[in-house]
Structures are given as structure tokens and as C-alpha cells.
Design an enzyme around this catalytic site. Sequence first.
Site, PDB file in Angstrom:
ATOM      1  N   GLU A 216      36.064  44.893  35.208  1.00  0.00           N
ATOM      2  CA  GLU A 216      36.909  44.290  34.164  1.00  0.00           C
ATOM      3  C   GLU A 216      37.106  42.845  34.571  1.00  0.00           C
ATOM      4  O   GLU A 216      37.892  42.552  35.472  1.00  0.00           O
ATOM      5  CB  GLU A 216      38.262  45.027  34.078  1.00  0.00           C
ATOM      6  N   CYS A 250      44.188  37.756  31.314  1.00  0.00           N
ATOM      7  CA  CYS A 250      42.728  37.715  31.143  1.00  0.00           C
ATOM      8  C   CYS A 250      42.312  37.542  29.693  1.00  0.00           C
ATOM      9  O   CYS A 250      41.311  36.898  29.413  1.00  0.00           O
ATOM     10  CB  CYS A 250      42.096  38.974  31.720  1.00  0.00           C
TER      11      CYS A 250
HETATM   12  P1  NAD Z   1      39.939  37.738  42.043  1.00  0.00           P
HETATM   13  O1  NAD Z   1      38.583  38.104  41.587  1.00  0.00           O
HETATM   14  O2  NAD Z   1      40.093  36.522  42.874  1.00  0.00           O
HETATM   15  O3  NAD Z   1      40.587  38.928  42.906  1.00  0.00           O
HETATM   16  C1  NAD Z   1      40.671  40.250  42.434  1.00  0.00           C
HETATM   17  C2  NAD Z   1      40.743  41.201  43.603  1.00  0.00           C
HETATM   18  O4  NAD Z   1      39.561  41.058  44.383  1.00  0.00           O
HETATM   19  C3  NAD Z   1      41.925  40.988  44.551  1.00  0.00           C
HETATM   20  O5  NAD Z   1      42.465  42.252  44.904  1.00  0.00           O
HETATM   21  C4  NAD Z   1      41.305  40.320  45.762  1.00  0.00           C
HETATM   22  O6  NAD Z   1      41.922  40.722  46.971  1.00  0.00           O
HETATM   23  C5  NAD Z   1      39.879  40.834  45.742  1.00  0.00           C
HETATM   24  N1  NAD Z   1      38.937  39.848  46.272  1.00  0.00           N
HETATM   25  C6  NAD Z   1      39.006  38.501  46.164  1.00  0.00           C
HETATM   26  N2  NAD Z   1      37.946  37.921  46.762  1.00  0.00           N
HETATM   27  C7  NAD Z   1      37.187  38.928  47.267  1.00  0.00           C
HETATM   28  C8  NAD Z   1      35.963  38.984  47.994  1.00  0.00           C
HETATM   29  N3  NAD Z   1      35.317  37.870  48.360  1.00  0.00           N
HETATM   30  N4  NAD Z   1      35.473  40.195  48.333  1.00  0.00           N
HETATM   31  C9  NAD Z   1      36.122  41.330  47.983  1.00  0.00           C
HETATM   32  N5  NAD Z   1      37.288  41.333  47.306  1.00  0.00           N
HETATM   33  C10 NAD Z   1      37.810  40.160  46.943  1.00  0.00           C
HETATM   34  O7  NAD Z   1      40.841  37.671  40.724  1.00  0.00           O
HETATM   35  P2  NAD Z   1      42.363  37.305  40.588  1.00  0.00           P
HETATM   36  O8  NAD Z   1      42.563  35.852  40.890  1.00  0.00           O
HETATM   37  O9  NAD Z   1      43.200  38.292  41.311  1.00  0.00           O
HETATM   38  O10 NAD Z   1      42.559  37.559  39.009  1.00  0.00           O
HETATM   39  C11 NAD Z   1      42.163  36.629  38.052  1.00  0.00           C
HETATM   40  C12 NAD Z   1      40.848  37.011  37.407  1.00  0.00           C
HETATM   41  O11 NAD Z   1      40.872  38.360  36.984  1.00  0.00           O
HETATM   42  C13 NAD Z   1      40.583  36.198  36.131  1.00  0.00           C
HETATM   43  O12 NAD Z   1      39.225  35.875  36.058  1.00  0.00           O
HETATM   44  C14 NAD Z   1      40.971  37.161  35.028  1.00  0.00           C
HETATM   45  O13 NAD Z   1      40.371  36.889  33.777  1.00  0.00           O
HETATM   46  C15 NAD Z   1      40.514  38.459  35.609  1.00  0.00           C
HETATM   47  N6  NAD Z   1      41.224  39.583  35.006  1.00  0.00           N
HETATM   48  C16 NAD Z   1      40.533  40.436  34.215  1.00  0.00           C
HETATM   49  C17 NAD Z   1      41.200  41.481  33.593  1.00  0.00           C
HETATM   50  C18 NAD Z   1      40.493  42.466  32.703  1.00  0.00           C
HETATM   51  O14 NAD Z   1      41.074  43.494  32.397  1.00  0.00           O
HETATM   52  N7  NAD Z   1      39.273  42.201  32.274  1.00  0.00           N
HETATM   53  C19 NAD Z   1      42.567  41.650  33.812  1.00  0.00           C
HETATM   54  C20 NAD Z   1      43.229  40.760  34.636  1.00  0.00           C
HETATM   55  C21 NAD Z   1      42.552  39.724  35.246  1.00  0.00           C
END
Ligand code: NAD
Length: 470
Positions: A216, A250
Site C-alpha cells: 500500500e 496518503c
Molecule cells: P516509509 O516507507 O518511510 O516507512 C514505512 C515503514 O517502513 C516504517 O515502519 C519504517 O520503519 C519502515 N522502513 C523505512 N525504511 C525502511 C527500509 N530501508 N527497510 C525496511 N523498512 C523500512 O513511509 P512513511 O514515511 O512511514 O509513510 C509515508 C508514506 O507512506 C507515503 O508515501 C504515503 O503515501 C504512504 N502511505 C500509504 C498508504 C496507503 O494506504 N497506500 C497509507 C499511509 C501512508
Amino acid sequence: MTDYSDNRYFKLFEKQKSHQFTIGNTSCKTRIKKLKSLKHALEVTYKDSIREALYTDFKKPYLETDLTEIYPVIDEINFVASNLKTWLAKQKVDTPIALLGSSSWIKNEPKGVCLIISPWNFPVNLTFGPLVSAIAAGNTVILKPSEMTPHTSKVMSDIVNDIFNDHEVALVEGEVEVSQELLKLPFNHIFFTGSPQVGKIVMKAASEHLTSVTLELGGKSPVIIDDTSNLDKAVKKIIFGKFLNAGQTCIAPDYVFINERIKTEFIQAFKTTLKTFYSENPSESDSFGRIVNQKHFKRLKSYLDDASTRNASIEFGGISDERDNYIEPTLIFDVSEDSELMQNEIFGPILPVKTYKAIDEIIDYINSKEKPLALYIFSKNKKRTTQIINNTRAGSTCINHNLLQFLNHNLPFGGSNNSGIGKSHGYFGFLEFSNQRSVLKQHTLGAVDLLMPPYNNFKQKIVDLTIKWF
Ligand code: NAD
């Protein structure tokens, strides 16, 4: 065989793996009972702690916590409780004539040991929402919430420890390294919510074990307002959708296209509504949240500075306060295509607006970008609305509103390609955590049994007839 004994989470993983059949064979009633315990925790026991934790993490207003964190999970639980019996029942399918003498059905079986990695922007909703689907489908689950909302993660951990044994559901707190370590393990399914950049890392790790994934993700979700729309209503809805959670949603409108004929009225309506919603000074309003941390504050501030140096014009807002991670709701025009604001998902309270003359311009523009998670259309013109939908691609579309598509559990929620793979919510979320196992049972001698070697002309004729008629 890979040796995982050095992995910090291997013991927990193995524990869940050894319980996967006990959990997977629990009745519908038992699963609903568990989900109702979660519902009670969210609705009663932990409601205040959740509100306080989210306020501490990024000043999320209590009403927004109730509406966007607690309510959607409770609603998901209610929906599952009303439908799970049907979803778990054996689904009989038709038998082709060539297979006479047999019957067939689909059994939705659990995938096994699942990993759910969630983001910080709606931490409760996006951690427990998928958990509801995973439990409904009979899986064991390890949850890894974001490190950026630690107070909320702590409350979620308390809830999980209160309700579940860790051989069924466990929550692991910690930094990115925790996710990286977990991603090395051979999970049966990974449900990830986050950015497209990290989504690629997750998919790559999953491919090591051919683990199925639900991704997602995010991206830039456009809004189109044409000259037939009810402008005042459209503006109110967009301001609500964009500035809820301080723009860190998002499916929030990322940028808006308006017909150039209505630019002046749009700006006027925008300024009036913003003041009505958040007062003359939004930093004093209890209805407007903050940016989650300094890192994201600085990112957004640099987007604003970059736009200014490229001659963008701020029509409203633009003020920020680093000490409070505050960015004022901002409306900005003439943003150049190569600016940070148009190149990246904004994920904050800054709304660029572009004007257009003809709808085809917009369609071409949208199709030149990655497929958005959501595309919004404000119009009374049905033909134009259909034209936009039929000639673009997006995870979802909401007509004459925004965000609401997330709340209908009869709709699949998710993106397409760069904005996501797979779906969540309701039956679609349940299916994502299930394997659709095909079962065929032979009752009597069937046609195929007559065709076994040695082959001869008679058997060939039966095959010829089967191809021709059945
Ligand atoms: P992110 O991708 O930075 O992090 C998400 C999760 O991944 C966190 O738990 C983090 O600890 C983990 N993570 C981060 N870097 C990692 C790595 N290198 N390896 C493994 N795990 C890692 O996202 P965010 O800043 O927490 O959220 C914002 C993003 O999420 C935006 O792009 C937003 O659009 C998206 N989002 C999507 C939805 C949806 O339902 N489609 C909902 C909410 C947010």
C-alpha cells in the site's frame, strides 16, 4: 537451507510458525471473539491513551484520532464480524461437463506467518486495520509499526500484549533496522504500507523467499475541478481532505487542476473557508495538527523554499515555525514542473494549483506520471467525468468528494503499480491474507478416467468430440 539462527526475531517467527495450524484452524466464532476484544480495547480501555499518544507524537486533534484512527478499525471489525462466516464457508463452483462425476470448491485458507509493516501517519488505523484482515483469515502476525510515532507504538504494543499471546500476534518496536532484520525471514505474506521507495526494498526482500506481498504505497494524487462544479462545496471538501492530519495522508489531494476561468473565485473561496476552519491563525487552532518530526518539517520547508526561488506565488499561508514543526496551510500557484513540490509526493499542508484550458491537457499530464493512488474529480458533467475515468488509471476515484472511498469496506482499497500492489479492506483484505485453495473431489468414474493409456482411435474420438462440443 538458510540458517536464520543469528536473526533476532527467528525464535518469535518459529514460535508463530509452530502455532500456524492451531491458529489457522480456529473457528469463525473464536476469531470474531478476538476481534471484538481488539474493538473493546480501541473503543473503551485504550481510547484515551491512543488519543494522548497521537497528540504527543504530532498533535493530532482528538476528533481526527477518533474519526481516522479508531473508527475505521472498529468499522472494519464490525464488517468482518457480519461477513466472516460466508467468507470462510466452502465456496462451491460449477463443474464442466468434461469433469462430470466430480465436484469442486474453493477453500480460503490462511497464508501462515505474516508480517505487517506500517507507517506513522495513521499508525493505529494502518497497523490494526490489516491486522483485522489477517486475524479474520486465520494467520499469525508480527507487527512492526513506524519508529516515528513511538508513543503510539507503545500503546499499540500494550494492546497487543493485553489481548494476544505472542505465538499468535506480536508487536516489535524499533528503528528501520528492525524491519530490515524481519524482512530477512521467510514469511508467508508481507503487508507493507509506506512509500514507493521502501516498497521496492520490501518487494526485493520478499522475492528471496517468493513471499507474496501487499504494498500500500503513495504518490501524487491529483484533483480536477471543472467549471461545472459547485465551487464552494468543492473547496470545503478539498480543504478538509488536504489539511486533515496536516496533509500527511496518503490519499490527500496532492495538487489541484482548476479550469482557468474559475481561478479567482477558487482563491477567494479557499481563503474564506480556511479562515472559517482554522481561524485567522491556524497555529492556534485545535483543529490543525503538526508535521511529525524535524526531518519531515525540514523536507517540507525546503520544498517551499525551492518553489519560491523558482518564482511560485503563495496565495495563502507559507508561514512555518521550526520549534513546533508547524507549517501553515498553504495555497501556491505557478509552481514549475521541475520544482520539488511537483516532483515528489508532498505529504504535508502545501497545495499547488495548476490551471487548465482543456480537459485533454490534464489527461495527458496525469498519464505522463506514475499511476496515482487516488484521482479526484469535482464536476457535474457526467460525460466529462466518464471521459477522465476512462482515459486515466488510478488506484481509486472519488467524484465530488475526497478521502471517502477509504471508508467504504465494500470497495477494494489500494494503488496500481507505483502506488501499490494488492488491495485491502473488507473481503479484499481478507483475500489478501488468504490462499484460495482449489479442491476437486472425484465421486464416480469420470470421462478422463476413460482416456488413460494405451491411447487408441476410440479415445482420440472422445477427445476430438470434447474439444468440439465441451
Ligand atoms: P516509509 O516507507 O518511510 O516507512 C514505512 C515503514 O517502513 C516504517 O515502519 C519504517 O520503519 C519502515 N522502513 C523505512 N525504511 C525502511 C527500509 N530501508 N527497510 C525496511 N523498512 C523500512 O513511509 P512513511 O514515511 O512511514 O509513510 C509515508 C508514506 O507512506 C507515503 O508515501 C504515503 O503515501 C504512504 N502511505 C500509504 C498508504 C496507503 O494506504 N497506500 C497509507 C499511509 C501512508
